[in-house]
Design an enzyme around this catalytic site. Structure first.
Site, PDB file in Angstrom:
ATOM      1  N   LYS A 192       0.844  -1.212   0.000  1.00  0.00           N
ATOM      2  CA  LYS A 192       0.000   0.000   0.000  1.00  0.00           C
ATOM      3  C   LYS A 192       0.875   1.256   0.000  1.00  0.00           C
ATOM      4  O   LYS A 192       1.916   1.287   0.638  1.00  0.00           O
ATOM      5  CB  LYS A 192      -0.879  -0.032   1.257  1.00  0.00           C
ATOM      6  CG  LYS A 192      -1.623   1.251   1.576  1.00  0.00           C
ATOM      7  CD  LYS A 192      -2.486   1.086   2.816  1.00  0.00           C
ATOM      8  CE  LYS A 192      -2.075   2.014   3.936  1.00  0.00           C
ATOM      9  NZ  LYS A 192      -2.948   1.939   5.118  1.00  0.00           N
ATOM     10  N   ASP A 223      -7.080  -5.729  10.000  1.00  0.00           N
ATOM     11  CA  ASP A 223      -6.331  -4.486  10.205  1.00  0.00           C
ATOM     12  C   ASP A 223      -6.487  -4.039  11.656  1.00  0.00           C
ATOM     13  O   ASP A 223      -7.371  -4.514  12.363  1.00  0.00           O
ATOM     14  CB  ASP A 223      -6.853  -3.394   9.248  1.00  0.00           C
ATOM     15  CG  ASP A 223      -5.780  -2.368   8.896  1.00  0.00           C
ATOM     16  OD1 ASP A 223      -4.685  -2.415   9.487  1.00  0.00           O
ATOM     17  OD2 ASP A 223      -6.041  -1.516   8.017  1.00  0.00           O
TER      18      ASP A 223
HETATM   19  C1  R5P Z   1      -2.403   2.087   8.739  1.00  0.00           C
HETATM   20  O1  R5P Z   1      -1.236   1.767   8.679  1.00  0.00           O
HETATM   21  C2  R5P Z   1      -3.413   1.396   9.595  1.00  0.00           C
HETATM   22  O2  R5P Z   1      -3.044   0.085   9.896  1.00  0.00           O
HETATM   23  C3  R5P Z   1      -4.777   1.421   8.949  1.00  0.00           C
HETATM   24  O3  R5P Z   1      -4.749   0.635   7.771  1.00  0.00           O
HETATM   25  C4  R5P Z   1      -5.177   2.819   8.578  1.00  0.00           C
HETATM   26  O4  R5P Z   1      -4.921   3.681   9.628  1.00  0.00           O
HETATM   27  C5  R5P Z   1      -6.635   2.886   8.201  1.00  0.00           C
HETATM   28  O5  R5P Z   1      -6.929   4.204   7.859  1.00  0.00           O
HETATM   29  P1  R5P Z   1      -8.008   4.538   6.747  1.00  0.00           P
HETATM   30  O6  R5P Z   1      -9.241   3.774   7.088  1.00  0.00           O
HETATM   31  O7  R5P Z   1      -8.203   6.026   6.862  1.00  0.00           O
HETATM   32  O8  R5P Z   1      -7.428   4.174   5.430  1.00  0.00           O
END
Ligand code: R5P
Length: 305
Positions: A192, A223
């Site tokens: 990502k 996540d």
């Molecule tokens: C980022 O490294 C975290 O693990 C989450 O993937 C991220 O903070 C999610 O944020 P959002 O929903 O705004 O993409």
């Protein structure tokens, strides 16, 4: 032991107090016309071990200030020990300097939490395993992964065709732990990219372990948090492109900023599982959402303190 709850997630505080067979102890909060808060502890706490439940989710600044005031009031009122249960620790993503000139926000809030007299902290699924090192006081770092594994088994999600997916390379450790809990379920991680200025996310490619062909399989994205929902939605697009038939999502913290609930509801995800580390108000809930409670796990940890 006495259990108090700040206003960020009074429901979780009540569940924890119930699990412990205790009444939820009361805090008097007065909000002045300019928005400042006056916090007062209205029951005796001398020589008591007091627990304060307060995730520092949105609005993070207000929730942090309230937590600092509650800890300060408890210490001034004679509490022998204060344990802050902060299931979601706000500002944890700013745990280092990404670009010259930035503040390390996490260090600032942690120093303040320590300065007001917090004796120890219980938190759940930090963004990075290095975060406990920022604290000088003891931190118990719990994980929702065993609860997720239990749910995946109970609901037979990806039974025989499941692939655990981290939506970024940073989450690969989390996925490996879950894979072990699920008898070696195959896993993968997405490459990502996030634009540090706009915050927009791009899911570039995916690496896989223990499987090569994912056509018709079930992806289980895991996540630590869902904020804007951008990471999950981009991951879903890529996974569909790669041929996955069904996609489930498990995330510990339902931060749900902006229009995240709508994005998730309108996506091709089958179901989204989160915990109650952050309170999801009724108007932010959606039919595909299921909330798993952390109350029992936190209570067991408190009872062993
Ligand atoms: C980022 O490294 C975290 O693990 C989450 O993937 C991220 O903070 C999610 O944020 P959002 O929903 O705004 O993409």
């Amino acid at each position: 032991m006495k259990v108090f709850g700040g206003s960020a997630n009074i429901k979780l505080a009540k569940l924890i107090a119930d699990e412990m067979g205790l009444p939820l102890s009361q805090i008097e909060t007065h909000i002045f016309p300019d928005g400042e808060k006056r916090i007062r502890i209205i029951e005796p706490v001398v020589d008591e071990h007091c627990v304060v439940v307060q995730p520092t989710s949105t609005p993070a600044d207000q929730n942090y200030m309230e937590l600092f005031f509650i800890v300060d009031a408890l210490k001034r009122s004679g509490a022998s020990q204060v344990t802050a249960v902060v299931p979601y620790l706000g500002y944890q993503r700013q745990d280092h300097i990404f670009r010259d000139g930035e503040a390390v926000s996490l260090e600032v809030v942690v120093k303040t939490l320590e300065a007001v007299g917090t004796d120890n902290v219980i938190a759940v699924d930090f963004h990075s395993i290095k975060i406990p090192e920022v604290f000088k006081i003891p931190v118990t770092h719990l994980s929702a992964l065993p609860l997720f594994a239990k749910k995946i088994k109970e609901e037979k999600i990806g039974n025989g065709d499941g692939v655990l997916i981290s939506p970024d390379m940073g989450g690969i450790r989390r996925i490996k732990i879950l894979s072990d809990l699920l008898d070696g379920m195959p896993y993968g991680a997405i490459e990502k990219d996030r634009d540090l200025i706009t915050g927009s996310v791009e899911a570039k490619d995916m690496e896989l372990h223990g499987i090569t062909d994912v056509k018709g399989k079930t992806a289980i994205i895991v996540d630590d948090m869902i904020s804007s929902g951008g990471t999950i939605v981009k991951a879903v697009d890529l996974l569909k492109e790669k041929g996955f038939a069904k996609i489930y999502v498990f995330a510990t913290h339902a931060v749900f900023s902006q229009n995240a609930p709508t994005l998730l509801m309108d996506s091709s995800i089958e179901k989204v599982f989160v915990t109650n580390s952050v309170l999801v108000p009724a108007d932010r809930k959606f039919p595909k959402l299921e909330i798993i409670s952390l109350a029992e796990m936190i209570t067991e940890t408190l009872q062993n303190k």
